[in-house]
Enzyme design. Sequence first.
Site, PDB file in Angstrom:
ATOM      1  N   THR A   1     -34.014 -18.909  61.686  1.00  0.00           N
ATOM      2  CA  THR A   1     -33.345 -19.717  62.705  1.00  0.00           C
ATOM      3  C   THR A   1     -31.873 -19.327  62.649  1.00  0.00           C
ATOM      4  O   THR A   1     -31.272 -19.394  61.575  1.00  0.00           O
ATOM      5  CB  THR A   1     -33.498 -21.225  62.403  1.00  0.00           C
ATOM      6  OG1 THR A   1     -34.891 -21.537  62.261  1.00  0.00           O
ATOM      7  CG2 THR A   1     -32.890 -22.063  63.506  1.00  0.00           C
TER       8      THR A   1
ATOM      9  N   LYS B   1     -42.403 -20.056  63.233  1.00  0.00           N
ATOM     10  CA  LYS B   1     -40.989 -20.350  63.429  1.00  0.00           C
ATOM     11  C   LYS B   1     -40.159 -20.313  62.146  1.00  0.00           C
ATOM     12  O   LYS B   1     -38.937 -20.201  62.205  1.00  0.00           O
ATOM     13  CB  LYS B   1     -40.826 -21.740  64.067  1.00  0.00           C
ATOM     14  CG  LYS B   1     -41.247 -21.777  65.530  1.00  0.00           C
ATOM     15  CD  LYS B   1     -41.297 -23.204  66.034  1.00  0.00           C
ATOM     16  CE  LYS B   1     -41.602 -23.266  67.516  1.00  0.00           C
ATOM     17  NZ  LYS B   1     -40.457 -22.893  68.365  1.00  0.00           N
TER      18      LYS B   1
ATOM     19  N   GLU C   1     -35.640 -19.338  71.389  1.00  0.00           N
ATOM     20  CA  GLU C   1     -35.475 -20.640  72.018  1.00  0.00           C
ATOM     21  C   GLU C   1     -33.989 -20.973  71.977  1.00  0.00           C
ATOM     22  O   GLU C   1     -33.388 -21.040  70.900  1.00  0.00           O
ATOM     23  CB  GLU C   1     -36.314 -21.719  71.320  1.00  0.00           C
ATOM     24  CG  GLU C   1     -37.813 -21.484  71.517  1.00  0.00           C
ATOM     25  CD  GLU C   1     -38.701 -22.630  71.051  1.00  0.00           C
ATOM     26  OE1 GLU C   1     -38.229 -23.442  70.238  1.00  0.00           O
ATOM     27  OE2 GLU C   1     -39.858 -22.681  71.516  1.00  0.00           O
TER      28      GLU C   1
ATOM     29  N   GLN D   1     -47.819 -18.752  66.486  1.00  0.00           N
ATOM     30  CA  GLN D   1     -47.722 -20.186  66.782  1.00  0.00           C
ATOM     31  C   GLN D   1     -48.976 -20.701  67.495  1.00  0.00           C
ATOM     32  O   GLN D   1     -49.517 -21.754  67.134  1.00  0.00           O
ATOM     33  CB  GLN D   1     -46.484 -20.420  67.660  1.00  0.00           C
ATOM     34  CG  GLN D   1     -46.235 -21.867  68.039  1.00  0.00           C
ATOM     35  CD  GLN D   1     -45.083 -22.014  69.042  1.00  0.00           C
ATOM     36  OE1 GLN D   1     -44.434 -21.029  69.424  1.00  0.00           O
ATOM     37  NE2 GLN D   1     -44.819 -23.227  69.471  1.00  0.00           N
TER      38      GLN D   1
ATOM     39  N   GLU E   1     -31.092 -23.325  71.950  1.00  0.00           N
ATOM     40  CA  GLU E   1     -30.972 -24.732  71.576  1.00  0.00           C
ATOM     41  C   GLU E   1     -29.534 -25.055  71.157  1.00  0.00           C
ATOM     42  O   GLU E   1     -28.725 -24.160  70.913  1.00  0.00           O
ATOM     43  CB  GLU E   1     -31.890 -25.061  70.390  1.00  0.00           C
ATOM     44  CG  GLU E   1     -33.360 -24.728  70.656  1.00  0.00           C
ATOM     45  CD  GLU E   1     -34.312 -25.405  69.690  1.00  0.00           C
ATOM     46  OE1 GLU E   1     -33.891 -26.391  69.041  1.00  0.00           O
ATOM     47  OE2 GLU E   1     -35.456 -24.946  69.584  1.00  0.00           O
TER      48      GLU E   1
ATOM     49  N   ARG F   1     -44.838 -16.361  69.282  1.00  0.00           N
ATOM     50  CA  ARG F   1     -45.768 -17.161  70.082  1.00  0.00           C
ATOM     51  C   ARG F   1     -47.226 -16.913  69.726  1.00  0.00           C
ATOM     52  O   ARG F   1     -48.048 -17.830  69.843  1.00  0.00           O
ATOM     53  CB  ARG F   1     -45.562 -16.857  71.573  1.00  0.00           C
ATOM     54  CG  ARG F   1     -44.170 -17.150  72.092  1.00  0.00           C
ATOM     55  CD  ARG F   1     -43.810 -18.599  71.931  1.00  0.00           C
ATOM     56  NE  ARG F   1     -42.470 -18.876  72.448  1.00  0.00           N
ATOM     57  CZ  ARG F   1     -41.806 -19.994  72.191  1.00  0.00           C
ATOM     58  NH1 ARG F   1     -42.345 -20.934  71.430  1.00  0.00           N
ATOM     59  NH2 ARG F   1     -40.603 -20.182  72.669  1.00  0.00           N
TER      60      ARG F   1
ATOM     61  N   ASP G   1     -33.887 -20.689  67.898  1.00  0.00           N
ATOM     62  CA  ASP G   1     -35.128 -20.956  67.156  1.00  0.00           C
ATOM     63  C   ASP G   1     -36.119 -19.833  67.477  1.00  0.00           C
ATOM     64  O   ASP G   1     -36.986 -19.966  68.339  1.00  0.00           O
ATOM     65  CB  ASP G   1     -35.667 -22.330  67.580  1.00  0.00           C
ATOM     66  CG  ASP G   1     -36.999 -22.653  66.929  1.00  0.00           C
ATOM     67  OD1 ASP G   1     -37.299 -22.089  65.859  1.00  0.00           O
ATOM     68  OD2 ASP G   1     -37.736 -23.479  67.500  1.00  0.00           O
TER      69      ASP G   1
ATOM     70  N   ASP H   1     -36.417 -29.893  64.033  1.00  0.00           N
ATOM     71  CA  ASP H   1     -36.284 -29.364  65.390  1.00  0.00           C
ATOM     72  C   ASP H   1     -37.043 -30.264  66.361  1.00  0.00           C
ATOM     73  O   ASP H   1     -38.175 -30.656  66.099  1.00  0.00           O
ATOM     74  CB  ASP H   1     -36.823 -27.934  65.451  1.00  0.00           C
ATOM     75  CG  ASP H   1     -36.378 -27.219  66.723  1.00  0.00           C
ATOM     76  OD1 ASP H   1     -35.364 -27.644  67.328  1.00  0.00           O
ATOM     77  OD2 ASP H   1     -37.041 -26.243  67.110  1.00  0.00           O
TER      78      ASP H   1
ATOM     79  N   GLU I   1     -41.221 -19.056  78.882  1.00  0.00           N
ATOM     80  CA  GLU I   1     -41.142 -19.657  80.213  1.00  0.00           C
ATOM     81  C   GLU I   1     -40.610 -18.671  81.251  1.00  0.00           C
ATOM     82  O   GLU I   1     -41.096 -18.633  82.372  1.00  0.00           O
ATOM     83  CB  GLU I   1     -40.206 -20.871  80.178  1.00  0.00           C
ATOM     84  CG  GLU I   1     -40.665 -21.994  79.274  1.00  0.00           C
ATOM     85  CD  GLU I   1     -39.526 -22.947  78.965  1.00  0.00           C
ATOM     86  OE1 GLU I   1     -38.842 -22.736  77.936  1.00  0.00           O
ATOM     87  OE2 GLU I   1     -39.311 -23.891  79.750  1.00  0.00           O
TER      88      GLU I   1
END
Length: 404
Positions: free
Chosen positions: A249, A245, A191, A232, A193, A229, A225, A117, A352
């Site tokens: 997936t 993670k 995420e 992580q 992607e 958090r 993904d 990734d 975000e």
Amino acid sequence: MPPFDVPEGDPFGPHNLPYGVFTIPGTERRGVGVRLGDHVLDAGAAAHALGSPYASLLAQPDLGPLLAAGRTAWSDVRRALTAWVTVPSHRETVEPLFHPLSSVTLHLPFEVADYVDFYASEHHARNAGRIFRPDAADSLTPNWKHLPIGYHGRSGTVVVSGTDVVRPSGQRKAPADPAPVFGPSVRLDIEAEVGFVVGVGSEPGRPVPLGGFRDHVFGLCLLNDWSARDIQAWEYVPLGPFLGKSFATSLSAWITPLDALEEARVAPPERTHELLPYLDDTEEEPGGYDLRLSVAVNGHVVSEPPFSTMYWTAAQQLAHMTVNGARLRTGDLYGSGTVSGPAERERGSLLELTWNGRDPLELPTGKRTFLQDGDVVTLSAWAPGPDGMRVGLGEVTGRVVPAT
Ligand code: CA
């Protein structure tokens, strides 16, 4: 509506023809399927019925043999499939071999070999830098503009769209906490992607140059993904993502061949730093793709990330991944990294979109910072196709279920 009569302009018309794997109705067997409109063609059965030389690639339980067959075969099979679903004289033979999409079970379309990734969106990297390293002088790390940063993930936990995702448990420790605690993640995120699927492998010690991208990569798909958090943030220093993670997936069920995305090719953003020769793509054909992503939580669209804004291209990522001599294998999968554009509503993660939980999203189903049990996340996308049509990239969806 009969599959041959797919409406003009349907994003899954004959200009698209993505590949997947489904359980052939009435059997226990898996087969290669090709999507046309809201139907799936049993491609192996069609190949047999038409006496095609490609039956050995299509009458298979997954996409592996087709992936390994290489670019010339990919183009030849695609040309044949296009004829099978458009030439009127094939209609009588081929039409009975379609199944309504709603009636079939779709599977992971290929055995995922290695999974890598990347971290190729400058907007995402800067946002993550500001959030995780607020005291740093530059939101980008010093290496970011010189190489596509990536890590090796866990191929065995890649799952097909529609698979439930169990909330992971693990260690977390906020900076002010005296000691770590163990429990279900309280900051489960997504995420958005794009995933690139390697067809043809490479020899050890033989890096794949930028120009080799289309000889090795078969197509692309959507990838979520999932990221815890809190796990992580505590574990990632200094070796990068690990258990935050590796629990799941999610991959879309349909792989869109690169040949269907010719009209979507665009130049990547202007480079701000001179690149080493193996990454310098100024003389190469355009390496970016104009893919329009959409992120929905419980059916409510929260973001529309533009893939065309990705700083590093998939060709550069492939060149970098092999420049040390590491070989590729059929079924290798690599993720682009979170796709985030410059605008707030173009961000590809809740990290975000909510600025690490500071600014909750207002959804019809309630306020959200990170994901709650029962939440359903759906990524979807399309790309510009021929004659103003869209190429549908399908969707990848997953529901969060409580920690075990
Ligand atoms: Ca990622």
